[in-house]
Design a protein around this motif. Structure first.
Motif, PDB file in Angstrom:
ATOM      1  N   UNK A 108      62.720  30.399  83.804  1.00  0.00           N
ATOM      2  CA  UNK A 108      61.613  31.305  84.144  1.00  0.00           C
ATOM      3  C   UNK A 108      61.364  32.300  83.010  1.00  0.00           C
ATOM      4  N   UNK A 109      62.451  32.867  82.477  1.00  0.00           N
ATOM      5  CA  UNK A 109      62.318  33.809  81.363  1.00  0.00           C
ATOM      6  C   UNK A 109      61.834  33.093  80.112  1.00  0.00           C
ATOM      7  N   UNK A 110      62.354  31.878  79.883  1.00  0.00           N
ATOM      8  CA  UNK A 110      61.965  31.120  78.697  1.00  0.00           C
ATOM      9  C   UNK A 110      60.460  30.808  78.736  1.00  0.00           C
ATOM     10  N   UNK A 111      59.957  30.445  79.919  1.00  0.00           N
ATOM     11  CA  UNK A 111      58.530  30.115  80.045  1.00  0.00           C
ATOM     12  C   UNK A 111      57.670  31.337  79.736  1.00  0.00           C
ATOM     13  N   UNK A 112      58.083  32.489  80.243  1.00  0.00           N
ATOM     14  CA  UNK A 112      57.324  33.712  79.979  1.00  0.00           C
ATOM     15  C   UNK A 112      57.347  34.038  78.486  1.00  0.00           C
ATOM     16  N   UNK A 113      58.535  33.957  77.873  1.00  0.00           N
ATOM     17  CA  UNK A 113      58.664  34.264  76.444  1.00  0.00           C
ATOM     18  C   UNK A 113      57.845  33.280  75.606  1.00  0.00           C
ATOM     19  N   UNK A 114      57.825  32.018  76.007  1.00  0.00           N
ATOM     20  CA  UNK A 114      57.056  31.013  75.258  1.00  0.00           C
ATOM     21  C   UNK A 114      55.565  31.350  75.271  1.00  0.00           C
ATOM     22  N   UNK A 115      55.060  31.807  76.422  1.00  0.00           N
ATOM     23  CA  UNK A 115      53.645  32.176  76.503  1.00  0.00           C
ATOM     24  C   UNK A 115      53.336  33.349  75.572  1.00  0.00           C
ATOM     25  N   UNK A 116      54.271  34.268  75.468  1.00  0.00           N
ATOM     26  CA  UNK A 116      54.060  35.433  74.589  1.00  0.00           C
ATOM     27  C   UNK A 116      54.107  35.024  73.123  1.00  0.00           C
ATOM     28  N   UNK A 117      55.141  34.257  72.750  1.00  0.00           N
ATOM     29  CA  UNK A 117      55.385  33.914  71.345  1.00  0.00           C
ATOM     30  C   UNK A 117      54.382  32.899  70.818  1.00  0.00           C
ATOM     31  N   UNK A 118      54.019  31.914  71.648  1.00  0.00           N
ATOM     32  CA  UNK A 118      53.172  30.820  71.162  1.00  0.00           C
ATOM     33  C   UNK A 118      51.717  31.229  70.976  1.00  0.00           C
ATOM     34  N   UNK A 119      51.312  32.337  71.625  1.00  0.00           N
ATOM     35  CA  UNK A 119      49.929  32.808  71.486  1.00  0.00           C
ATOM     36  C   UNK A 119      49.933  34.298  71.127  1.00  0.00           C
ATOM     37  N   UNK A 120      50.311  34.610  69.897  1.00  0.00           N
ATOM     38  CA  UNK A 120      50.467  36.023  69.502  1.00  0.00           C
ATOM     39  C   UNK A 120      49.185  36.833  69.576  1.00  0.00           C
ATOM     40  N   UNK A 121      48.035  36.170  69.532  1.00  0.00           N
ATOM     41  CA  UNK A 121      46.757  36.894  69.613  1.00  0.00           C
ATOM     42  C   UNK A 121      46.200  36.915  71.032  1.00  0.00           C
ATOM     43  N   UNK A 122      46.929  36.329  71.980  1.00  0.00           N
ATOM     44  CA  UNK A 122      46.447  36.248  73.349  1.00  0.00           C
ATOM     45  C   UNK A 122      46.566  37.571  74.092  1.00  0.00           C
ATOM     46  N   UNK A 123      45.954  37.629  75.266  1.00  0.00           N
ATOM     47  CA  UNK A 123      45.956  38.846  76.083  1.00  0.00           C
ATOM     48  C   UNK A 123      47.375  39.213  76.510  1.00  0.00           C
ATOM     49  N   UNK A 124      48.166  38.194  76.893  1.00  0.00           N
ATOM     50  CA  UNK A 124      49.530  38.456  77.346  1.00  0.00           C
ATOM     51  C   UNK A 124      50.353  39.078  76.233  1.00  0.00           C
ATOM     52  N   UNK A 125      50.303  38.512  75.028  1.00  0.00           N
ATOM     53  CA  UNK A 125      51.079  39.039  73.908  1.00  0.00           C
ATOM     54  C   UNK A 125      50.651  40.464  73.564  1.00  0.00           C
ATOM     55  N   UNK A 126      49.349  40.727  73.623  1.00  0.00           N
ATOM     56  CA  UNK A 126      48.866  42.073  73.329  1.00  0.00           C
ATOM     57  C   UNK A 126      49.328  43.065  74.397  1.00  0.00           C
ATOM     58  N   UNK A 127      49.325  42.642  75.661  1.00  0.00           N
ATOM     59  CA  UNK A 127      49.800  43.507  76.739  1.00  0.00           C
ATOM     60  C   UNK A 127      51.282  43.820  76.580  1.00  0.00           C
ATOM     61  N   UNK A 128      52.066  42.795  76.231  1.00  0.00           N
ATOM     62  CA  UNK A 128      53.499  43.001  76.003  1.00  0.00           C
ATOM     63  C   UNK A 128      53.721  43.956  74.834  1.00  0.00           C
TER      64      UNK A 128
END
Length: 339
Positions: free
Chosen positions: A37-57
């Motif tokens: 579960x943590x790995x999936x969340x981290x992958x979404x953040x790392x794989x799309x650094x310009x995405x909304x999720x990464x910017x929110x983090x």
């Protein structure tokens, strides 16, 4: 010589290794177990650094702040059972005091059992001595019995007094631990946890709430040029200015150089006007180095402020105010944007 296909495969493998390493660092930074579960969340953040999720983090963790379980859930992720608590140091301290309290409660119980046993023994002795006195009419038995009674009463009083003193000290420690778990040690302001709890309480009560996110402009330059001790003094000054300018409202240090203000029972226009006065006070002040009297220059902050809608979660309100803050930054800093 490697073929073009082999070169592409090597490149893909290299990038995969990079992503894997960055995910590992992300999990370690936020003290998350290597759970799927943590790995999936981290992958979404790392794989799309310009995405909304990464910017929110990035916005939530600016200044070295770790993500909390609530942050991850609000951002659409899932937290594995047994994840590290939000504030491990404070939680460990409180848990230690709770364990100590349980020990004292058990000690009280044991002591009361002992006193009860002694009282029962004393009652039996008293009955026996009374019968003996009736038979012998001896004054010596009265003296002996009275001495035994006084010794036992004094012993019980001494133990009760010591236990009461220990319990009072423990109560004070528990109150201090609860306070420290919700207080920023540098500025003495409420911290992120206290702010989130207060927001939730007022929203549940149906109060009118406006939320402001404030960020010191070009704070990294202050730290780089003058050092972190000067930077800490600047943060304390900003904290004091915001608190003085926003009486009756909750000013908190959210993390790093970021502050939040919770306006309760006021309109967005009034909250905006109050925050504007605070911004003017900070911008008009000229700071000097305490050691050399060298001018530090102007220190300013930018902010975004918005009104919470009934039933709205903190993540949505904070995200809206945070976007307004970055709009203020992009348009020249030292200003407040509202919505």
């Amino acid at each position: 010589m490697a073929t073009a296909r082999e070169a592409r495969l090597a490149t893909v493998e290299y990038r995969a290794d990079q992503v894997f390493d960055r995910i590992g660092r992300f999990l370690a930074q936020h003290r998350l177990s290597p759970d799927p579960l943590h790995y999936a969340f981290a992958y979404r953040v790392i794989s799309q650094p310009a995405g909304v999720l990464a910017q929110s983090v990035a916005a939530l963790t600016e200044g070295g702040i770790r993500l909390t379980a609530r942050d991850i859930e609000k951002l659409g992720g899932q937290v594995a059972t047994g994840a590290t608590p939000d504030i491990p140091d404070a939680t460990d301290a409180v848990e230690g005091l709770v364990a100590q309290t349980q020990m004292h409660v058990e000690g009280f119980t044991d002591m009361m059992h002992a006193i009860r046993t002694e009282t029962q023994d004393f009652g039996r002795d008293l009955a026996a001595s009374a019968n003996a006195m009736r038979a012998s009419d001896s004054a010596g038995d009265i003296v002996r019995l009275t001495g035994v009674m006084l010794d036992r009463v004094q012993s019980a009083e001494t133990r009760l007094a010591a236990a009461t003193h220990e319990a009072e000290e423990l109560r004070l420690k528990l109150e201090e631990a609860r306070s420290n778990a919700r207080c920023d040690p540098l500025t003495d302001l409420p911290n992120r946890r206290a702010f989130e709890e207060s927001f939730a309480k007022h929203m549940q009560a149906g109060d009118a709430v406006c939320l402001a996110v404030c960020d010191v402009d070009r704070f990294k330059r202050v730290n780089d040029r003058f050092g972190h001790s000067v930077g800490d003094r600047v943060l304390k000054a900003i904290a004091e200015a915001l608190t003085t300018a926003c009486p009756g409202h909750m000013v908190a240090r959210y993390g790093g150089e970021e502050f939040t203000v919770l306006f309760v029972g006021t309109t967005l226009d009034d909250a905006y006007a109050t925050l504007e006065r605070a911004r003017d006070v900070v911008a008009d002040k000229r700071y000097r180095l305490r050691e050399s009297d060298e001018p530090l220059g102007a220190v300013t902050f930018s902010a975004g402020i918005t009104e919470a809608k009934p039933g709205e979660f903190l993540g949505s309100v904070f995200g809206r105010a945070d976007k307004l803050l970055y709009t203020a930054k992009d348009n020249g800093r030292n200003q407040i944007r509202r919505l």
